[in-house]
Write an enzyme that holds these catalytic residues in place. Sequence first.
Site, PDB file in Angstrom:
ATOM      1  CD  GLN A   6     -24.510   3.810   2.890  1.00 40.29           C
ATOM      2  OE1 GLN A   6     -23.301   3.666   2.732  1.00 40.29           O
ATOM      3  NE2 GLN A   6     -25.161   4.835   2.365  1.00 40.29           N
ATOM      4  NE  ARG A  61     -19.715   0.967   0.126  1.00 42.03           N
ATOM      5  CZ  ARG A  61     -20.278   2.163   0.290  1.00 42.03           C
ATOM      6  NH1 ARG A  61     -19.536   3.237   0.350  1.00 42.03           N
ATOM      7  NH2 ARG A  61     -21.580   2.301   0.392  1.00 42.03           N
ATOM      8  CD  GLU A  97     -21.786   8.891   7.155  1.00 35.53           C
ATOM      9  OE1 GLU A  97     -22.815   8.182   7.208  1.00 35.53           O
ATOM     10  OE2 GLU A  97     -20.955   8.821   6.232  1.00 35.53           O
ATOM     11  CB  THR A 125     -19.606  15.231   0.684  1.00 29.97           C
ATOM     12  OG1 THR A 125     -19.493  13.998   1.397  1.00 29.97           O
ATOM     13  CG2 THR A 125     -18.631  16.228   1.275  1.00 29.97           C
TER      14      THR A 125
END
Length: 633
Positions: free
Chosen positions: A236, A584, A206, A30
């Site tokens: 992912q 994660r 994405e 980001t």
Amino acid sequence: MSELNGQQVEAVHHVEGPLLVLAGAGSGKTRVVTHRIAHLIEKGISPSDILAVTFTNRAAAEMRARIAALKNAQVLACTFHSLGARILRESIGALGYGRDFTIYDEEDSEKLLKECLDSLGIGKEKGVLRQVRLGISAAKNDLIASEEVKEDRVLAEAYALYQRKLKECNAVDFDDLLYLTVKMLQEFPHVRAEYQNRWLFVLIDEYQDTNFSQYTLVKILVEKHTNLFAVGDPDQSIYSWRGARYQNILNFESDFPGAKVVTLDQNYRSTNTILQGANALIQQNVKRLYKELWSELGEGEKIGLYVGHNEKMEAEFVAKRIYEALGRGVSLSEMAIFYRTNAQSRTFEDILLLRKIPYTIIGGVSFYDRREVKDLLSYLRMILSNSDLISFLRTVQIPRRGLGQAAVDKIVLAATEKGMPIFTFAEEAEGCKLSSRQREGLREYVRTIRSLREKAAHLSIHELIAQVIAEVRYVQYLQEDPETAQDRKENVDELLSKAAEWEEEQEEPTLAKFLEELSLRVPAPEEEQTSAIKMMTLHHSKGLEFHTVFLVGLEEDLFPHINSKDDPEKLEEERRLCYVGMTRAMQNLYLSAATYRYMWGASRLMRPSRFLKEIPQKYLHSHAPLILEKSFP
């Protein structure tokens, strides 16, 4: 720029031509996207020439805020669907619609589709409405027009009529926001040219999650200038069931000859041991773009591995580790439990409630509050009670027996006026004005409850639940909603397992005692929980991060899921899902499994997941089988 590493700077400084940013988990993508936009503005490019597209309104809002903070500039950052809506508002006249068109939500769309099915005389069979709706949605996402649907006559006719009716109402549905946009850009060169010239620099976040219609829209918009900055990670890609095509990112260099690829492989989230274990796992996949994540956060602790005798021992192990983490100063809100299917939450909910550990379920509801669980428990309550009005109301229309809400209201009112228990009244239904069809439906319901009461005397509780499922054809009832049937069937199976497991633990198991215990299993309201551990399916974990992660149920046919057993493509997606879950974790990661697990009402021998064997032993610390201490906190 001092905040960025060398690869990030390389991506940010890229201006013209196609660029793929292969952004690993936790690699600061980001920041790269927003800094790249700021860099374009610094180079003198007008903010109005820049378009940034992402998948959620939240991500788009965050992007806009970051750009405004960096450059005090307004750039169009939006989702694919809001981009489609914007283009259609300006130009939909080319397709013969008015610019003041209405966007139908799901409820509006279903009402219109039901009218279409009724007029075609094909709307009577159970489940047809939902199947046709899903079929139309899939066709639109694949840019297939109604006249191109050849194999399914019902779908083709319903789709054609539905699309015609939408246009008559000057309305579009959610899928039309992309389907009609692409169709318009393909069919009208002057409209296409306008938007190709409007946004000279396009950024897509994405990219691995794009479906065919989104991918086609992007290709059209950048066809002239090819200034496409795509960010994503095929490792992912976990949403094929929603139409996402990971091939879009794998084919980027062939779609855009001369494209540059920058790999972001420095991870700012996790310790190296966690990343090395995840790297080893994902390298078993064939269809991917090579990268290997690394971190400057140190080696960290080894990945914990625990294989319990059964799923209860597995859950107790997790609870014990939670208490240990709390003792080290880690808060509950910094911890999470990930599982492959919603049904798996049940065992952990039971143990967390027993151990007084607050929890919240992300993207779902508590096991005992799920519709299918409450349906079957209501049937069990009707076996014991003539007076349970709430259970009567829940069960009398499951499955459909021709008893609409008006008929049920009449029955309840008549029973109340006579002062009779609801089921006692239903057995005779004297003085209640019902049609012959409604009366027969009520008689069928009464016969079902009487039959179950007779059988309850000599059946165990889990056998009785199985009998309820069979007599009311509950699995067929679930199939009326094919979108959720699999998930709900797994919850039904888990309720059978819960009953069988509970009976083994009781000296005198009775149905009344079973129902009483379940009614007491109520988690504290969320507003009363200052801190709670998060529980969620692996699909809900994407984009999140936690200090401590428990990835549970790593057994063959559970994870990887049985549906992927004979399909190499699906098996690779299951592995990607495991990789997402592992990455994660920031400091502590635990992987767990059970040797025996209650499934379909019986204890079954389980095989460890192949994923556990694909992680080298040097990254794992095996925990000894847990002995439950009497002094458990």
